[in-house]
Design a protein around this motif. Structure first.
Motif, PDB file in Angstrom:
ATOM      1  N   VAL A 233       0.814  -1.215   0.000  1.00  0.00           N
ATOM      2  CA  VAL A 233       0.000   0.000   0.000  1.00  0.00           C
ATOM      3  C   VAL A 233       0.846   1.263   0.000  1.00  0.00           C
ATOM      4  O   VAL A 233       0.334   2.350  -0.264  1.00  0.00           O
ATOM      5  N   GLU A 234       2.142   1.141   0.294  1.00  0.00           N
ATOM      6  CA  GLU A 234       2.976   2.338   0.273  1.00  0.00           C
ATOM      7  C   GLU A 234       3.038   2.947  -1.117  1.00  0.00           C
ATOM      8  O   GLU A 234       3.150   4.155  -1.274  1.00  0.00           O
ATOM      9  N   ALA A 235       2.925   2.084  -2.134  1.00  0.00           N
ATOM     10  CA  ALA A 235       2.995   2.591  -3.506  1.00  0.00           C
ATOM     11  C   ALA A 235       1.726   3.307  -3.924  1.00  0.00           C
ATOM     12  O   ALA A 235       1.732   4.089  -4.890  1.00  0.00           O
ATOM     13  N   VAL A 236       0.615   3.053  -3.241  1.00  0.00           N
ATOM     14  CA  VAL A 236      -0.651   3.659  -3.651  1.00  0.00           C
ATOM     15  C   VAL A 236      -1.186   4.630  -2.602  1.00  0.00           C
ATOM     16  O   VAL A 236      -2.290   5.142  -2.727  1.00  0.00           O
ATOM     17  N   THR A 247      -8.955  -0.677  -2.403  1.00  0.00           N
ATOM     18  CA  THR A 247      -7.801  -1.259  -1.725  1.00  0.00           C
ATOM     19  C   THR A 247      -8.029  -1.327  -0.224  1.00  0.00           C
ATOM     20  O   THR A 247      -7.765  -2.344   0.425  1.00  0.00           O
ATOM     21  N   PHE A 248      -8.524  -0.236   0.352  1.00  0.00           N
ATOM     22  CA  PHE A 248      -8.802  -0.231   1.779  1.00  0.00           C
ATOM     23  C   PHE A 248      -9.875  -1.247   2.143  1.00  0.00           C
ATOM     24  O   PHE A 248      -9.795  -1.915   3.177  1.00  0.00           O
ATOM     25  N   LEU A 249     -10.906  -1.352   1.313  1.00  0.00           N
ATOM     26  CA  LEU A 249     -11.961  -2.323   1.580  1.00  0.00           C
ATOM     27  C   LEU A 249     -11.396  -3.737   1.639  1.00  0.00           C
ATOM     28  O   LEU A 249     -11.730  -4.524   2.529  1.00  0.00           O
ATOM     29  N   PHE A 303      -3.344   6.571   5.880  1.00  0.00           N
ATOM     30  CA  PHE A 303      -3.592   5.158   5.611  1.00  0.00           C
ATOM     31  C   PHE A 303      -4.261   4.483   6.806  1.00  0.00           C
ATOM     32  O   PHE A 303      -5.258   3.770   6.661  1.00  0.00           O
ATOM     33  N   TRP A 304      -3.718   4.708   8.018  1.00  0.00           N
ATOM     34  CA  TRP A 304      -4.269   4.055   9.201  1.00  0.00           C
ATOM     35  C   TRP A 304      -5.651   4.600   9.551  1.00  0.00           C
ATOM     36  O   TRP A 304      -6.533   3.838   9.972  1.00  0.00           O
ATOM     37  N   LEU A 345      -5.626   5.180  15.774  1.00  0.00           N
ATOM     38  CA  LEU A 345      -6.452   4.089  15.253  1.00  0.00           C
ATOM     39  C   LEU A 345      -7.925   4.216  15.643  1.00  0.00           C
ATOM     40  O   LEU A 345      -8.807   3.845  14.857  1.00  0.00           O
ATOM     41  N   PHE A 346      -8.204   4.704  16.851  1.00  0.00           N
ATOM     42  CA  PHE A 346      -9.569   4.582  17.366  1.00  0.00           C
ATOM     43  C   PHE A 346     -10.244   5.901  17.725  1.00  0.00           C
ATOM     44  O   PHE A 346     -11.385   5.872  18.203  1.00  0.00           O
ATOM     45  N   ASN A 347      -9.588   7.041  17.531  1.00  0.00           N
ATOM     46  CA  ASN A 347     -10.197   8.291  17.982  1.00  0.00           C
ATOM     47  C   ASN A 347     -11.495   8.600  17.254  1.00  0.00           C
ATOM     48  O   ASN A 347     -12.531   8.894  17.862  1.00  0.00           O
ATOM     49  N   ARG A 348     -11.484   8.524  15.929  1.00  0.00           N
ATOM     50  CA  ARG A 348     -12.694   8.818  15.153  1.00  0.00           C
ATOM     51  C   ARG A 348     -13.794   7.790  15.450  1.00  0.00           C
ATOM     52  O   ARG A 348     -14.969   8.140  15.554  1.00  0.00           O
TER      53      ARG A 348
END
Length: 1013
Positions: A233-236, A247-249, A303-304, A345-348
């Motif tokens: 995923v670093e490339a995208v 990709t995320f899905l 990304f995260w 990771l979890f704030n939102r």
């Protein structure tokens, strides 16, 4: 547009024809080179293949044909490639390649031919389509004519090539991201495709053979695909938003599936270092002053943030967050690093999703047990909502969250049931949570709470009553923290340990021993040593020692250095004259010491044993009240062990106090943790003693014991192992009661009117004769059938001269005549059968907190049904069996039970049904039918139909065998009941008595026959 569709359809049609030709050529092939040539003719249309690479792999006639094949243009090859994998051509060819070619020809392929004309269809194809063909083939059943082992081994080899060595999982992620770019598919269709492919990919380790390559094991396979996704995923990451959606899905769905399959630890072991490195880079770039805007604006954070938003599985989120906390502890992360990792990771999610708030504020504070450092991070992130480097914010929502958390924790912590039934680790964890919250509060905030003060005082008082040192330590720590909130200048110390501590130790010694710290056992030993030291010092202050001079004064004077000291009563009244005599004798002894020092014998210098076996300190329990008190002291393992040693014998002695303490004794025995108290290797012995005591309780006081056990069976305060133990002891007790012998006097029915004459018919001979003579019996004579007289005979005792002296003697306090008037009853269980069965059958289908028999706790359900079956067997041939059989059959007929997904439960149901058939007497069944009770008939008919269904469709061999046994028992039962019905009908017809009309509606069918009654 229409022209492109027409061209695509023509291309698909042409490829289908070509695939048909290739399949026909493969089926008709006689030589491996023919198969290679056929596959090459199709591969050259789809891939940029260099035909010269095959020249050394095949013979000359076929080599010329391969080299003469003309390659298509780049555009034609691209169109053919898309049409081949998106249409029906590839699945049709793949089946032949995976089964026919792999089984019959692939072993003969040269390496270059296998790589360029066989593997190329899978390795260089569209991975999303290839994986949906390969994985289902791993579970292919045996097919005649195919070498299934070779087929599965080949599929496993292709999976390693496609997914691991060729980075196929990363290709799939990019493929789904590409599908989102021009909106080629709808969001719903995309999510369905992503879910299906992720499910197929993560199922590979479960479907692979046990002998497969280690790369396909769950740990290794998941680790490699996780690394692929994280590195790919670093490339995208810098691509457009739409391109990243797919990709995320896929990554989020794959991670969720990995967690669902029990490998969340593997996932977080790879993910946590990458997140932590990113957080550390943000801290370094800002010199430790990190803000929320800085984290969100960082490109690496996007990304995260995006990845966590697409994970919608609440179970996966719980496992991810739990393993993340454990991994942060493992890598020794600081409080600041841990906070910003959780925030990233979890704030939102914490602000917008109720399920995430429930995980952090309910499950992680009340039900899970983490290290205290994790607990501090959870409170800092989810409750205080500020970094640990800043002071607690005074915003209203933060204050409300803190007060609400303290109130909920204190309400649970203050309950007596929580103190008595929850493990020490869980109590210490909740105690630490309350203490850490109190340290962040002030008196004004505490005054705003509703019942926190009352709850804390109640919880402290309950714990101070406990015999366990650690439980009392929890109470003193909370009292100290609470007093600091009320009046910081006057802290309340309830024990000496708290006085020496500036900061409260919220771990209570339950963590692993480190340098400078004490484990739980060391802390207990320290406390015991301090107690012994204090007692010894007090005795030394208040007592004195004197020389024992009562035996021989001269010898005492000679060996004064070796004299024995005794501890005397300090309050004893002493005569001053005696003191004077003693002082004089002491002076004389000192004068003679130098004279007699050389004359002392060597024997006085011999060492002797000073060890103490503590025999005088061992307490012998003789009262059940003392046994209960010793068992409740969980910090005294020796006392609990001694109490268990004598519990069963005391119970079986049936003392008068037994009926009054039965309930408390049952609860205490159930709640003992033998694994924590017994020495290593002796856990089974302690468990056997506990179960033996419980069985003795049930046998001795059935009603009181069963009432308590049935309440505990569905209680939320016991775990699965305790429920299983309860059912085991009930089963053993039922069997013991069924085989218990009780002595009853045989009632002799005598005549009410005495008579002088002998009580026998006039035509029999007189009973006069020698002692021991038997009764008269009529002789069936032979000869003419008409006889005017009858003959009788009887047995006479042997004459004294005919008696032979043997070697056996019978000694008894009772006479033989008395023994003949005793009747032995061998089954006491039927009286208590209802108390065993009916309460246990109530509420089995209700899902309570901690109790879910129909789904999660299926082992407890199977044990329960087995216990009910044993109870029916113990009550067999008694009237209670016919009364208890209908409710038991109603329970077994519930679909969630008789069609349970676990074979263990189905076996238990079959066993219980067999016990019902064995327990019911055929005469009971016949009489029930005559009286119009059709419940028995319906229940027996259900057993027959269900046993037939199980025998026809069951895959478990043991279930099949038990079903056939059920059918056999049912057939015997039906036959005997039908005979009883025929006898009843003949009797009623002879007496002109009509049977009830309901009998005509009741039927008994004999399996595998057309006979009905």
């Amino acid at each position: 547009m229409e022209e492109d569709t027409k061209i695509r359809r023509e291309t698909e049609s042409r490829l289908l024809e070509k695939v048909g030709e290739v399949i026909t050529a493969i089926q008709a092939a006689k030589h491996v080179d023919q198969v290679i040539r056929a596959l090459h003719s199709l591969a050259v249309l789809l891939f940029p293949l260099d035909s010269s690479l095959l020249s050394g792999s095949i013979d000359q006639p076929y080599r010329d044909q391969v080299l003469s094949v003309k390659a298509p243009s780049e555009k034609e090859r691209s169109d053919s490639f898309q049409a081949f994998y998106q249409g029906a051509a590839f699945p049709a060819l793949a089946r032949v390649l995976l089964f026919d070619v792999a089984s019959n020809w692939l072993a003969c392929f040269p390496f270059s031919a296998q790589k360029h004309v066989y593997d190329v269809f899978f390795v260089n194809g569209v991975v999303n389509e290839v994986i949906q063909v390969l994985v289902p083939g791993l579970q292919q059943n045996r097919i005649s004519g195919l070498n299934i082992d070779a087929v599965q081994a080949n599929i496993e080899r292709l999976l390693v090539l496609c997914l691991l060595e060729n980075n196929g999982v990363c290709q799939m992620a990019r493929k789904f991201g590409y599908l989102c770019k021009p909106r080629c598919v709808s969001d719903k269709k995309l999510r369905e495709d992503v879910s299906r492919v992720a499910q197929i990919v993560t199922s590979v380790p479960d479907k692979a053979r046990l002998t497969a390559t280690p790369s396909l094991s769950s740990h290794s396979f998941f680790k490699q695909i996780i690394l692929q996704l994280l590195s790919g995923v670093e490339a995208v990451t810098m691509s457009t938003k739409n391109e990243m959606d797919g990709t995320f899905l896929f990554i989020g769905e794959t991670f969720s599936r990995i967690c669902r399959r029990g490998s969340s630890d593997v996932l977080l072991r790879e993910v946590t270092p990458q997140i932590l490195r990113h957080v550390q880079s943000c801290l370094l770039s800002s010199n430790g002053r990190v803000s929320t805007d800085l984290i969100e604006s960082n490109p690496g954070s996007q990304f995260w943030l995006k990845l966590m938003e697409v994970i919608v599985d609440s179970y996966a989120m719980e496992r991810i967050s739990e393993q993340l906390l454990n991994q942060l502890v493992a890598v020794d992360a600081s409080d600041v690093e841990a906070y910003w990792t959780l925030w990233l990771l979890f704030n939102r999610l914490l602000k917008h999703q109720t399920s995430i708030r429930s995980i952090f504020l309910d499950k992680f504070l009340l039900w899970k047990v983490f290290p205290v450092s994790c607990l501090r991070w959870i409170l800092q992130f989810a409750v205080l909502e500020c970094p640990p480097t800043t002071n607690v914010q005074t915003e209203s929502h933060v204050t409300d969250s803190l007060l609400d958390t303290v109130q909920r924790l204190a309400a649970v912590w203050s309950k007596r049931e929580f103190v008595q039934s929850v493990s020490v680790e869980q109590q210490a964890y909740v105690t630490a949570g309350i203490g850490l919250c109190l340290e962040k509060m002030c008196k004004e905030e505490l005054d705003k709470t509703k019942d926190v003060m009352h709850s804390i005082l109640q919880g402290v008082s309950f714990r101070l009553e406990s015999p366990a040192y650690l439980v009392r330590k929890m109470a003193s720590s909370i009292a100290l923290a609470f007093s600091k909130v009320i009046d910081p200048k006057n802290p309340l110390f309830l024990d000496e340990d708290s006085c020496n501590e500036e900061n409260i130790d919220w771990e209570f010694g339950l963590t692993a021993p480190k340098k400078g710290t004490l484990s739980i056992s060391n802390r207990m030993e320290k406390h015991t040593d301090e107690l012994k030291t204090s007692i010894t010092s007090e005795l030394a202050k208040n007592s004195k020692y004197e020389t024992n001079n009562m035996v021989n004064d001269n010898e005492k004077c000679k060996s004064k250095k070796l004299s024995v000291f005794e501890l005397v009563d300090p309050d004893e009244i002493i005569d001053p004259a005696m003191l004077t005599c003693e002082s004089v004798s002491d002076d004389n002894g000192e004068d003679n010491t130098s004279e007699n020092s050389d004359s002392s014998s060597d024997s006085s210098l011999q060492p002797y044993d000073l060890t103490d076996d503590d025999m005088d300190l061992r307490r012998n329990f003789s009262q059940l009240v003392d046994v209960i008190g010793a068992m409740r002291k969980s910090d005294d393992a020796d006392g609990v062990e001694k109490a268990l040693d004598v519990a069963e014998s005391l119970i079986r002695a049936s003392p008068d106090e037994l009926t009054h303490v039965t309930s408390d004794l049952v609860r205490t025995l159930v709640q003992i943790r033998c694994s924590d108290l017994a020495a290593e290797g002796e856990e089974e012995s302690a468990e056997e003693k506990r179960q033996g005591a419980l069985v003795a309780l049930i046998v001795t006081c059935p009603f009181q014991s069963l009432d308590t056990l049935n309440k505990l069976l569905y209680s939320a305060n016991v775990d699965v192992s305790q429920r299983i133990m309860i059912l085991d002891v009930m089963t053993e007790a039922a069997q013991e009661l069924a085989h218990t012998k009780t002595m009853k006097p045989k009632h002799q029915t005598g005549v009410l009117i005495s008579t002088i004459s002998e009580p026998q018919p006039w035509f029999l001979p007189s009973n006069a004769g020698p002692p021991g003579a038997g009764s008269w019996k009529e002789i069936s004579g032979s000869g003419t059938p008409l006889k005017w007289s009858k003959s009788y005979e009887r047995e006479l005792p042997l004459k004294p001269s005919q008696i032979k002296i043997g070697k056996t003697r019978r000694w008894s306090l009772r006479s033989q005549n008395t023994q003949s008037h005793i009747n032995w009853s061998q089954n006491k269980f039927p009286v208590y059968a209802a108390a065993f069965m009916l309460p246990a059958m109530q509420g089995f289908d209700k899902k309570r907190h901690g109790v879910d028999l129909l789904d999660r706790d299926f082992i407890v359900l199977g044990k329960l049904i087995y216990m009910l079956g044993v109870c029916m067997k113990c009550a067999s041939m008694h009237p209670e069996a016919s009364t208890l059989a209908p409710p038991l059959l109603d329970m077994l007929r519930v679909r969630e039970i008789c069609h349970h997904k676990e074979a263990y439960v189905r076996r238990a149901v079959l066993f219980a049904a067999s016990c019902v058939l064995l327990a019911l007497h055929p005469s009971y069944v016949a009489s029930a039918l005559i009286e119009g009770n059709v419940e028995i008939s319906k229940g027996l008919e259900w057993i027959r139909l269900w046993s037939l269904e199980v025998a026809d469709s069951e895959t478990d061999r043991e279930c099949y065998t038990m079903a056939m046994s059920c059918l056999q028992l049912h057939a015997e039962m039906a036959l005997q009941a039908s005979r009883a019905l025929e006898s009843a009908e003949s009797t009623s017809s002879a007496k002109s008595v009509g049977l009830k009309s309901s009998l005509s509606r009741a039927t008994i069918k004999i399996p595998y026959s057309n006979v009905q009654y």
